[in-house]
Write a protein that holds these residues in place. Structure first.
Motif, short mmCIF file in Angstrom:
data_model
loop_
_atom_site.label_atom_id
_atom_site.label_comp_id
_atom_site.label_asym_id
_atom_site.label_seq_id
_atom_site.Cartn_x
_atom_site.Cartn_y
_atom_site.Cartn_z
N SER D 67 1.10 -6.44 8.42
CA SER D 67 1.24 -7.75 9.11
C SER D 67 2.38 -7.64 9.97
CB SER D 67 1.65 -8.64 7.86
OG SER D 67 0.52 -8.58 6.98
N GLN D 111 -2.34 -13.92 7.09
CA GLN D 111 -2.83 -13.39 5.60
C GLN D 111 -2.67 -14.45 4.81
OE1 GLN D 111 -0.26 -10.17 4.54
NE2 GLN D 111 -1.70 -9.35 2.97
N ASP D 192 -5.65 -10.93 9.85
CA ASP D 192 -4.92 -10.51 8.81
C ASP D 192 -5.38 -11.08 7.44
OD1 ASP D 192 -3.15 -9.10 7.28
OD2 ASP D 192 -1.24 -9.86 8.16
MG LIG Z 1 0.34 -8.23 5.19
#
Ligand SMILES: [Mg+2]
Ligand SMILES: Nc1ncnc2c1ncn2[C@@H]1O[C@H](COP(=O)(O)OP(=O)(O)OP(=O)(O)O)[C@@H](O)[C@H]1O
Ligand SMILES: Nc1ncnc2c1ncn2[C@@H]1O[C@H](COP(=O)(O)OP(=O)(O)OP(=O)(O)O)[C@@H](O)[C@H]1O
Ligand SMILES: [Mg+2]
Ligand code: NI
Lengths: 493, 308, 339, 341, 323
Positions: D67, D111, D192
């Motif tokens: 990330s 994410q 993500d």
């Molecule tokens: Mg991550």
């Protein structure tokens, strides 16, 4: 009750012989040469320090104090015989040297004594000790009321600083400072070695609260015995005692500017104001409509001068006449007011404004704080100022019209915006006169002012209120505002 | 943390000088003090002499320079009004104010946390309405009403409390209550708002899923997240109390800095005014540093922002 | 531990499911009126068993789980049904008694792992909290346990990170912390709402191992909500497939996966990507689920179902026995079975 | 299956890459832990390349810095060292209009579908937000329609436009995030974990959408995922990260079928397989030891503490990312790479 | 099909977008909250007084009657104008209250609005950017906070002409730090949120992000503070009158009326109490409205406003749905 616990408000059994006084403000200092400041004089004068002479507020006559007698040797020379055997609180003896030192310190020093400006105003004098009990005072110019002036010079020992002010003075008075807890309270205690009759209260405890209703409440809840400077609305109830407080409220008319430079307009202003209504409503019935700044009991008072009658028709007529004669009566006139100068100061000015508008003038109000207001009160006046009416109040503590006339009516007076040469010469003559002659001379000047000059609109002689607890008996008088003699207070019963 | 403190303290120096300079200059724009301190009949010479003695005749920057030089030597000048050292007057008044402000804020914060959380627990419920309504009503009341009514009822009519003064614990009750209502009302609202958001955050559910009691949920989990806005506002309210408790100080005869400051402004007592502002400014700066430190203590995210 | 033991454990508890959900219904208040997000969901799970809850995203799995543990958002509320833990209906319990169960009785791993930790408390304090609440451990002892928990879920250097704050952990680590929190008190029933979605496969395996241990050692019943059919296949004993707020099929995992008896289940299984070459189009169920406030009459799936007939529009299929130990809610399950 | 794809891949590699990341390092300052360190090196000399119309899969241990890398690619975080080049240009140097144009071309799916959507905006506003900056992209009148289109593309309903994020389920939120990233019709999307919370059917739908866009418009993806089957399905090439470093990179098929770094091998073996019928589990390589703290990474090869092949040299020298002779595009950072069997 | 809730229409399908529809929703939410409605009505009445009051009653409000002062309230002996009694100059308190509302609002509203707008925009900007912008802004706030506002007022009096604009400016400047600091704190926290990051990736400018993402979260708190500041400003304004820069008679404001009536609290309570009540009622109404807005503006809490009054009604509805 619980409220009475603690040393500050100590009362009850233990401190039964303490009188508790609540003032509107803390004295900024107890410097004796600033005793003409109300807040300071109230505490110091005749309590902590004494002067050579003192004026009886009832009769206006001068009484011996630290001087037992005095005589005028020549127009510019006086001799004072001093009281023997008097001791200062610190044990040093009071003598002519101390007296001369005190006068010199007040009048001749660099410490900006308020008394100097207020009472002596540029008068030059020299004091010399001849012997322990004889004092000679010489003035540059003849001064018929020098002994009266000297009643403002509080006597301090020669050991007092001559270059700076002292906050806690030593004096000869019946009380001495026991503890000044600055900001909170001031305690005076009886001076054992006092030369005169010992006062009845062994101690006095001063506290200060700015809010009138709180001062009144303190007397009601038995936290204080005497509360001064109350307004009618403060709710002192049964404990309230009224007394004429020596102050006279007035409006200063700036007669140099149109349309106020026309006497008809100035007269119209005086006719238009409903003084009875004002006293009845704004002053809650306290006070007396007045026509002159010098009240009864002060040398120079003229019984011929009465309060102007309320005559709106006449006022309107005069304005109309002036207008017809080309006076710009629609120029806005500004009332410069001072908040808190007396209770309901702003309302009083609203009443005036309302009346003047009705009479046909244009009027605005500007209410200011003290310092801003002083700019307008005192010379030099602000520039580019239009026509103004200045809300003011005058109190003649000294009891002689000399303290009123020159300052306020003289064309060069510090608080004067307008005068005539005729009035100037009348005042100058009166200031030199003495005795009965002095009285009539000042009275004539006053009459002339109110008839032919009309440079102010006097409103009312004011009345003060103080609250007194049943524990204490005290008869307030015209001087109470400026000197509150603890010796005059007695435990009740 | 130490670096943070050091940086904050040094970065406060310039603003502090700005404050003094501002007060110094502005004070001198408010008219000539001679009118107040010289007798009404003072002559122009007396005025000139007065100005010369106090240095008012010099150019402003010279005056300021001299003043700064004095301050560095911890000499704050002398009061025009009372002729005592300005520092003395200020240091005497300051503790009174601090005590009052401290007591008030502690109570206001604790009270607001309790009431605000209670209100936020069920937004728009009757409890919320009652809490919000009473607290805002109290907060918008003119404070002297409260003060004078309090005196009339509790001191005069009932005799439970002293009317005024500073002696004894009971003397604190009315002044503190009067001072309290506004901060309390404002804080209740702020705490309530922040708590409403905090209580709807996902981690609250997680806390409940651990079997945490509602008190623990509200005070252990939500409160700390709700604290920052409340903390900021509380700080500002404290500042307000530090230099603005004038009404209460006047009515109750509490010899505090607010009253001193007002008097010195109205009386053009420059030295005292400057000293008072300096002291309050230092307090306010310190307070804000403390508040920022509190943020950091409360929330490590802030702490990291500080160290990077 | 051997297979036999597991079986024994399983059968010992077999008589009595530890958690029974009966006709659970959840309503949500929306600006457009109250809608039913979960309708008459029933299932049960025995100690030591795993029930996987499968279903289309948005079909009400999380709602069901939150309703069971009594932690619905205030917008939603249980509108009917019962949830029995060891035979007592916990929906009717007083809050205080219910709190006693939260942790040792029922515990949950929420779906939004990244925001589910209190940002202003150290993870240590948060992990220690269950011990402080339920076991009244001292601060120090609870912290010790917190460290153990962190270790157990594979957080490196737990002792030094116990004082760290949630934002200092990556998404996966936070997820592990939440799992640690949920298993802290060895709950009888653990509801795990997508516990491994944020985890890489090695950690996922580790977590699944942990959950498996819990199941075998503590006889914890696990309700696992996930989209990962592989995980379901590996971990779960039973599966309940949900669609639009209702359970449409239940049964043993192997049975259901091998021979789905509801067209939705079949569609789901057909969408598995693994078998398809890169870039090729994946199979998916056409259309989208009905809106909550406009669920059509009859079968909710019929609009997307290739097998739908008139009867599907008229009557709503209920769960019927469709094989040994399995039930499905489809008018046409027989046709599927015949395939 | 590998052969036909190869020439195309090779051709892409030789052109100027769309995205070229070299030696990116990112360090965070954190509160001092027990280890006494407060510098957390989340990325340590990461190299990446992404061609036009290509999908790069990024896999790795949770917390390994994926990330963070995505945030660097999106200029949300400045790298401490190293460079990012987009079509040969450093985006960090762009200003004004140029920057805006670049922003339009590179987008991200976050994410965390819960925190990346502002709870105070409704779906419509969330998806339409990019157009308020890039005004000329979709005319104001068209926006309502376009939002509906995007919603339907990701399997939501046009009727959901006025709902707020908290009224959506986790998977639905994730789809909102995808729709938002698609709103600008970017050339590169950093995804993500875009499908982690989606059920298979919707996941299939979304993956189909992504591949379809790629086919039609030549969109490139950086695809971060834990779901290896998904990565295998969408990615042309894969990079495997471990503790802030890329440990292996190469064509998807190669990496999946013939991993050369031990970590990759362990990762692949750990993936659960869906074998409905047998229920048999594959042999797993279970990694020993603990995941080292990123605050205090092991010296030399970072994987050595858990590697069954580690030797002394691994503790001393950091292995470079090297390709073996026969597979020029397949590189691994290991002193003892696994040999093909 | 679940029944729709009484009083709430189903939104059109597909939902009607556009500002008109949104406004309609707000109206519905407002009508659902009795207290907020009442608050709106009160504020509208006050506003109406402020606008037309001086035209209708201007003369009555200044007409003195020195022979009928301090008439107690709640008696119609002197005509309807004196239902609230008369003041110490015999003027109608009712008329004065109505006329004073104009001056009061024309000072308080701009003062609060100016400080709110400047303070919050500045604060959000500083908090969003952090770094030196934040530090400098906070130090400036410290400086303003440390400054006695009374001194500022006195300076204005001496250096500029006293006018309404100056009062507003003095009051506004003194209050700016409050909003500045509160906005900064929240904004600094918000700028690290993921959805702000998301907005950054679109290339959204900082001001747009502040307007879209930061302000909606920060403002409710600030509104709450601002509404309570109303009464503070109204009362402070009267203390400026004391210095000569506030409202000067014959103009009137509630604050001034309170200050003038203060003395008479024991003898004629109504003179100070009614204007004080006017301040309280206005402030409380504004606060009630603010807390309503806080819920209405927060999509996560908005549903609470749609709750029927009793919880039981809620259950009954649920049964109905199931049936
Ligand atoms: Mg991550
Ligand atoms: N506050 C709300 N208002 C309206 N609808 C809501 C609200 N909260 C949830 N929903 C709806 O309820 C349904 C069930 O949501 P839930 O979170 O249980 O889904 P889920 O099965 O967990 O999905 P996922 O797998 O995507 O997490 C969803 O369709 C969602 O849109
Ligand atoms: N703002 C930050 N401050 C301190 N440390 C951070 C920060 N952001 C990330 N980290 C650390 O950097 C490392 C990499 O984090 P990152 O979020 O990039 O991991 P990831 O590969 O995306 O993991 P996951 O798959 O679990 O999401 C982690 O150890 C994390 O704790
Ligand atoms: Mg869910
Ligand atoms: Ni006097």
């Amino acid at each position: 009750s619980v409220a009475n616990s603690g040393p500050e408000t100590s009362s009850g059994g233990a401190a039964a012989n303490t009188v508790r006084i609540v003032l509107p403000e803390e004295p900024p200092t107890l410097e004796p040469c600033d005793a003409s400041l109300t807040a300071t004089g109230r505490v110091t004068r005749a309590n902590i320090t004494e002067a050579l002479t003192e004026r009886d507020p009832g009769t206006g006559r001068l009484q011996p104090a630290l001087a037992t007698e005095w005589k005028q040797d020549s127009p510019t020379e006086w001799t004072f015989t001093l009281r023997p055997g008097v001791k200062f609180h610190d044990g040093t003896a009071f003598d002519a040297k101390a007296a001369a030192f005190s006068i010199d310190r007040t009048v001749g020093s660099e410490i900006d004594c308020n008394v100097d400006g207020y009472v002596f105003g540029g008068i030059e004098l020299t004091a010399t000790a001849v012997d322990d009990t004889t004092l000679k005072v010489k003035t540059a110019k003849p001064d018929p009321i020098l002994p009266l002036r000297l009643s403002f010079v509080e006597i301090v020992p020669a050991t007092t600083s001559a270059t700076g002010k002292v906050r806690e003075p030593v004096g000869t008075g019946p009380y001495k400072i026991a503890k000044w807890d600055t900001g909170r309270s001031l305690r005076l205690e009886r001076h054992a070695g006092y030369w005169g009759k010992a006062p009845e209260f062994a101690a006095a405890e001063y506290v200060w609260r700015a809010e009138g209703s709180i001062r009144a409440a303190m007397v009601k809840s038995d936290e204080a015995d005497v509360a001064i400077g109350l307004a009618p609305e403060d709710g002192a109830g049964d404990s309230a005692v009224q007394y004429p407080n020596n102050e006279t409220s007035y409006l200063r008319i700036d007669a140099t500017k149109a349309p106020l430079n026309d006497i008809r307009v100035r007269q119209a202003i005086n006719y238009a104001i409903d003084r009875d209504g004002l006293v009845a409503s704004v002053f809650a019935g306290l006070g007396k409509p007045a026509g002159q700044l010098v009240p009864e009991g002060v040398t120079g008072h003229s019984s011929a001068v009465q309060a102007w009658p309320h005559d709106m028709a006449q006022a309107k007529k005069l304005v109309a006449e002036a207008k017809a004669a080309g006076v710009p009566t629609d120029t806005p006139i500004k009332i410069i007011g001072r908040n808190g100068i007396y209770p309901k100061a702003a309302e009083a000015m609203e009443v005036v404004q309302n009346s003047l508008i009705e009479a046909g003038l244009k009027v605005e109000i500007e209410m200011l704080d003290v310092n801003a207001w002083l700019e307008y009160l005192l010379r030099p006046f602000p520039k580019n100022l239009g026509p103004t009416l200045l809300q003011a109040q005058h109190g003649n503590q000294a009891g002689d019209a000399a303290f009123t006339m020159g300052q306020i009516y003289g064309s060069k007076g510090a608080q004067s915006s307008y005068g005539t040469s005729e009035l100037d010469s009348m005042i100058a003559a009166a200031e030199q006169a003495s005795g009965e002659e002095r009285q009539t001379a000042f009275a004539k000047a006053l009459e002339h002012q109110s008839k032919d000059v009309v440079r102010d609109a006097v409103l009312a002689h004011m009345t003060g209120i103080l609250a007194l607890s049943p524990r204490v008996t005290y008869k307030p008088n015209a001087a109470t505002n400026d000197e509150m003699r603890l010796a005059d207070m007695h435990p009740a019963g | 943390m130490l670096t943070f403190l050091r940086r904050r303290i040094t970065s406060s120096a310039i603003p502090l000088v700005v404050v003094i300079l501002g007060v110094f200059c502005l004070a001198r724009l408010t008219g000539d003090p001679a009118n107040l301190y010289l007798p009404l009949s003072a002559t122009p010479e007396m005025r000139a002499e007065f100005a010369a003695r106090h240095g008012f005749d010099q150019p402003l920057y010279v005056q300021f320079g001299e003043y700064l030089a004095q301050v560095v030597r911890l000499d704050f000048g002398e009061s025009l009004r009372t002729a005592e050292p300005a520092a003395e007057a200020v240091l005497r008044a300051f503790p009174a104010t601090l005590q009052l402000a401290g007591a008030t804020m502690i109570l206001a914060i604790l009270g607001a946390i309790a009431v605000g959380s209670w209100a936020a627990y069920r937004p728009n419920s009757a409890a919320d309405r009652i809490a919000s309504f009473t607290s805002t009503t109290a907060a918008s009341m003119p404070d002297f009403w409260f003060a004078i009514m309090g005196v009339l009822v509790f001191a005069v009519a009932l005799g439970w409390l002293p009317t005024s003064g500073t002696v004894g614990a009971l003397a604190w009750v009315l002044p503190v209550l009067t001072l309290l209502i506004r901060p309390f009302g404002v804080l209740v609202q702020v705490v309530r708002g922040a708590m409403v958001s905090a209580l709807s955050a996902p981690y609250i559910k997680v806390a409940r899923s651990k079997g945490a009691g509602e008190l623990r949920v509200v005070f252990g989990h939500a409160l700390r997240n709700a604290a920052p806005p409340a903390l900021t506002v509380a700080g500002d309210l404290t500042v307000g109390l530090v230099n603005g408790a004038v009404v209460v100080e006047t009515i109750f005869g509490w010899p505090g800095i607010g009253k001193l400051m007002i008097t010195s402004i109205l009386q053009r007592d420059f030295a005292v005014l400057q000293a008072a502002v300096l002291v309050t400014a230092i307090t306010i700066f310190a307070l804000n540093i403390v508040i920022d430190a509190c943020y950091a203590l409360l929330d490590s995210r802030v702490r990291q922002g500080v160290t990077t | 531990m051997t297979e036999a033991q597991v079986e024994a454990g399983g059968s010992a508890a077999a008589g009595r499911p530890v958690l029974e959900v009966d006709e659970l219904a959840v309503d949500i208040r929306t600006p457009a009126g109250t809608v039913r997000a979960v309708r008459e969901v029933s299932f049960s799970v025995r100690s030591g068993e795993t029930l996987a809850l499968l279903g289309e995203s948005g079909c009400g799995k999380s709602m069901t789980a939150q309703a069971i543990v009594g932690l619905l958002d205030p917008v939603a509320h249980v509108a009917g049904g019962e949830v029995r833990l060891d035979g007592t209906d916990i929906l009717g319990l007083a809050p205080a008694r219910r709190r006693k169960l939260a942790g040792p009785g029922l515990s949950i791993v929420f779906q939004d792992a990244l925001t589910a930790l209190n940002p202003v408390q150290t993870v240590g304090a948060q992990l220690a909290e269950p011990f402080r609440i339920h076991q009244r451990l001292s601060r120090r002892a609870a912290k010790e346990r917190a460290v153990e928990l962190m270790e157990r879920v594979g957080i490196p250097e737990p002792r030094s990170r116990v004082g760290a704050y949630p934002h200092q952990f990556s998404g996966g680590m936070r997820q592990r912390l939440l799992i640690a929190l949920a298993v802290a008190l060895h709950p009888k029933v653990l509801l795990a709402d997508e516990p491994t979605t944020a985890l890489d496969v090695t950690v996922q395996a580790q977590i699944m191992e942990l959950l498996r241990e819990l199941r075998t050692e503590q006889q914890t019943a696990l309700i696992l909500i996930t989209h990962d059919l592989a995980v379901v296949a590996e971990q779960a004993d039973h599966v309940a497939v949900m669609y639009a707020g209702s359970v449409v099929e239940t049964g043993r995992v192997a049975d259901v996966f091998a021979r789905p008896r509801h067209p939705y289940t079949r569609g789901l299984l057909d969408s598995v990507p693994a078998e398809v070459a890169r870039g090729a189009t994946l199979k998916s169920i056409p259309g989208s689920p009905p809106e909550l406030h406009a669920v059509p009459s009859g079968c909710a799936f019929r609009a997307r179902c290739a097998m739908a007939t008139d009867v599907c529009a008229e009557s709503r299929p209920v769960l019927v026995e469709s094989g040994p130990g399995r039930r499905s809610a489809c008018h046409h399950w027989r046709e599927l079975a015949d395939d | 299956m590998t052969e036909p794809a190869m020439p195309a891949l090779a051709a892409r590699e030789t052109a100027v890459p769309l995205l070229d990341v070299t030696g990116v390092t990112k360090t965070f300052h954190v509160a001092r832990g027990a280890s006494g360190r407060n510098r957390l090196r989340a990325l340590d000399g990461v190299d990446l390349r992404l061609g036009h119309g290509e999908t790069l899969g990024l896999v790795g241990e949770s917390g390994c810095g994926k990330s963070t890398l995505a945030r660097v690619l999106l200029m949300l975080e400045g790298p401490d060292q190293g460079s990012v080049r987009f079509e040969g240009v450093d985006p960090f140097a762009l200003r004004g209009k140029e920057l805006l144009r670049w922003r339009r071309r590179v987008q991200m799916v976050f994410q965390d579908p819960f925190a990346s959507l502002n709870a105070r905006l409704c779906a419509e506003d969330i998806i339409g937000e990019p157009w308020r900056t890039h005004r000329d992209l979709v005319p104001a009148k068209e926006r309502g329609r376009r939002v509906a289109e995007l919603l339907e593309m990701v399997g939501l309903r046009a009727g959901d436009a006025r709902r707020f994020p908290q009224e959506f389920s986790g998977g639905q939120r994730q789809r909102l995030g995808i729709a938002r990233a698609l709103a600008l019709e970017p050339d590169v999307i950093v995804c993500d974990e875009p499908v982690s919370a989606l059920d298979l059917s919707v996941q299939a739908q979304v993956l189909n959408l992504l591949t379809d866009l790629q086919a039609r418009l030549g969109v490139s993806y950086v695809f971060i995922s834990h779901d290896l089957s998904v990565v295998r399905h969408v990615a042309d090439r894969v990079s495997v990260m471990y503790l802030g470093k890329v440990v292996e990179t190469g064509p998807t098929q190669q990496v999946f079928d013939h991993p050369r770094h031990p970590y990759t091998a362990a990762l692949m073996s750990a993936a659960p397989v869906l074998d409905v019928t047998s229920g048999v589990r594959r042999e797993r390589i279970l990694l020993k030891g603990e995941v080292p703290s990123p605050l205090d990474p092991p010296s030399g090869c970072r994987f050595r503490t858990r590697c069954w092949r580690a030797e002394d040299v691994c503790a001393q020298a950091v292995p470079p990312l090297e390709s073996s002779g026969d597979e020029p595009l397949h590189a691994a950072a290991c002193h003892f790479p696994l040999q093909e069997v | 099909m679940p029944t729709t809730q009484a009083g709430l229409e189903r939104p059109a399908d597909p939902p009607a977008a556009g500002p008109a529809a949104r406004r309609a929703i707000w109206w519905r939410l407002l009508l659902r909250d009795r207290f907020a409605c009442l608050a709106v009505v009160i504020l509208l009445v006050v506003a109406a007084c402020a606008i037309v009051g001086p035209l209708l009653l201007g003369d009555l409000a200044t007409r003195q009657n020195l022979r009928a002062v301090n008439r107690p309230p709640f008696s119609l002996d002197d005509g309807w104008a004196f239902v609230l009694g008369s003041d110490s100059l015999g003027r109608s308190l009712l008329a004065r209250l109505v006329v004073a509302s104009g001056t009061t609002l024309s000072v308080a509203v701009p003062a609060v609005v100016i400080s709110l707008v400047i303070g919050s925009v500045w604060g959000m900007w500083a908090g969003y950017h952090r770094g030196w912008r934040e530090s400098v802004s906070m130090r400036i706030a410290d400086v303003i906070l440390s400054f006695p506002s009374l001194l500022l007022a006195v300076v204005v009096l001496y250096v500029f002409s006293p006018s309404a604009v100056n009062i507003v400016l003095v009051l506004a400047v003194a209050r700016i730090p409050i909003y500045l600091r509160a906005a900064r704190a929240e904004s600094a926290e918000l700028q690290s949120r993921l959805f702000v990051d998301a907005a950054r990736t679109f290339g959204t400018g900082s001001w747009a992000i502040i307007a879209r993402h930061v302000a909606p979260t920060v403002l409710p708190t600030l509104f709450t503070v601002a509404t309570l500041d109303f009464c503070f400003v109204m009362l402070t304004e009267s203390s400026l009158s004391f210095l000569g820069i506030g409202i000067q008679p014959p103009d009137m404001s509630w604050g001034l009326m309170v200050a003038q009536g203060r003395q008479a609290l024991q003898s004629a309570w109504w003179i100070a109490v009614f204007p004080g009540l006017a301040i309280v009622v206005t402030t409380v109404s504004a606060t009630v409205l603010a807390s309503w807005a806080r819920l209405a503006m927060d999509p996560g809490q908005r549903w609470r406003l749609t709750l029927p009054r009793s919880r039981r009604g809620n259950k009954a509805l649920a049964k109905e749905v199931r049936a």
